[in-house]
Design a protein around this motif. Sequence first.
Motif, PDB file in Angstrom:
ATOM      1  N   HIS A   2     -62.761 -24.181 -34.713  1.00 46.42           N
ATOM      2  CA  HIS A   2     -63.183 -22.413 -34.462  1.00 46.42           C
ATOM      3  C   HIS A   2     -62.481 -21.621 -35.444  1.00 46.42           C
ATOM      4  N   ASN A  21     -62.094 -21.025 -38.692  1.00 45.63           N
ATOM      5  CA  ASN A  21     -62.908 -20.517 -39.717  1.00 45.63           C
ATOM      6  C   ASN A  21     -63.916 -19.479 -39.400  1.00 45.63           C
ATOM      7  N   ALA A  22     -64.515 -19.860 -38.459  1.00 44.49           N
ATOM      8  CA  ALA A  22     -65.454 -18.847 -37.948  1.00 44.49           C
ATOM      9  C   ALA A  22     -64.884 -17.594 -36.993  1.00 44.49           C
ATOM     10  N   GLY A  24     -63.833 -15.640 -40.276  1.00 44.32           N
ATOM     11  CA  GLY A  24     -64.783 -15.241 -41.033  1.00 44.32           C
ATOM     12  C   GLY A  24     -65.481 -13.772 -40.340  1.00 44.32           C
ATOM     13  N   THR A  25     -65.413 -13.786 -39.011  1.00 47.91           N
ATOM     14  CA  THR A  25     -65.791 -12.738 -38.155  1.00 47.91           C
ATOM     15  C   THR A  25     -64.974 -11.648 -38.366  1.00 47.91           C
ATOM     16  N   THR A  42     -67.450 -20.603 -26.230  1.00 54.21           N
ATOM     17  CA  THR A  42     -67.613 -19.750 -27.642  1.00 54.21           C
ATOM     18  C   THR A  42     -67.807 -18.082 -27.021  1.00 54.21           C
ATOM     19  N   TYR A  65     -65.222 -15.662 -28.320  1.00 51.72           N
ATOM     20  CA  TYR A  65     -65.538 -14.280 -29.060  1.00 51.72           C
ATOM     21  C   TYR A  65     -65.307 -13.147 -28.272  1.00 51.72           C
ATOM     22  N   ARG A 120     -74.331 -13.716 -39.117  1.00 58.56           N
ATOM     23  CA  ARG A 120     -73.526 -14.696 -39.991  1.00 58.56           C
ATOM     24  C   ARG A 120     -73.142 -15.918 -39.247  1.00 58.56           C
ATOM     25  N   GLN A 121     -72.770 -15.772 -37.872  1.00 58.66           N
ATOM     26  CA  GLN A 121     -72.390 -17.189 -36.879  1.00 58.66           C
ATOM     27  C   GLN A 121     -73.561 -17.652 -36.184  1.00 58.66           C
TER      28      GLN A 121
END
Length: 215
Positions: free
Chosen positions: A50, A52-53, A56-57, A93, A97, A172-173
Motif C-alpha cells: 500500500h 505507493n498508493a 501518491g494520494t 483500505t 485511508y 486516481r485510486q
Amino acid sequence: MPQPERIAPTPPATADADAVDESSDQENVRLMLRVKEGDMKAFERLVELHQNAIVGTVARMLNNVDDAHDIAQQVFIRVWRSAPRYEPTAKFTTWLYTITRNLVFNETRRRSRRKEVSIEQENEDDPPKHYADHSVPGADENLSKAEFHDALDKAIAALPEKQRMAVILRGRQDLPYEEICGILKMSLPALKSLLFRARNDLRKHLANFLGEDVG
C-alpha cells in the motif's frame, strides 16, 4: 441432428472485479490480524502493498513529494501503533485511508495557518511540484502534455481539502463510492454532489486545455 453446444453466459466484468477486491481485502485483513499479534513481516508486507498508493494520494493532496513520504511514514507508524486495537469492522483500505485522511487534513490545516509566512519565504529555486515524468525532450506534444499535467496538479491543489481528497480517491485510486463515503464520513448523495462541484471547478481551471467555453 446434434444439438449445438450451449455456451455458458459470461459473468459481468464487475463480478470478477468484486471477487478480486474481496479477495484482496481478505488478504489485507489476514495480514493486519497478524500485525495485531506483533508480526513484523506481515506489517512489512502491508507497507509493500500500500505504500505507493498512500504516497501518491498524499503527494497530490499536499502537492509535495518529500512531504508525502513523511506523511506516509506517519500513516504506517500509526497503523503499527493502532494494531493492538484493530478490529476488521470495515474494509482494510477504508481504515487505512481514514488514517491518511486525518493526517493529511491536519497537515493542510497546519499549512493554512502559516500560509502567509510560507509564501514570503518560498524559494524561487524550488523544484517543480508536479509528479509526472516530463523529462523526455522534444516534441510539442510532450510539452503540451507536461503543461496539462502541471495545470491539472495545480487545479486539484486549489480544491477545498475534502473535494480534493474525493477526486483523488475516486479518479486516481479508483476507490468505489461506498468506500470513499466511509473514509470521508459522508452519505452517497453528499459525496456525488461534492464530486460534481469539484469536477466543475476542475473544468473551469482547465478550460483552455479542454477547448471549452465556461463563460
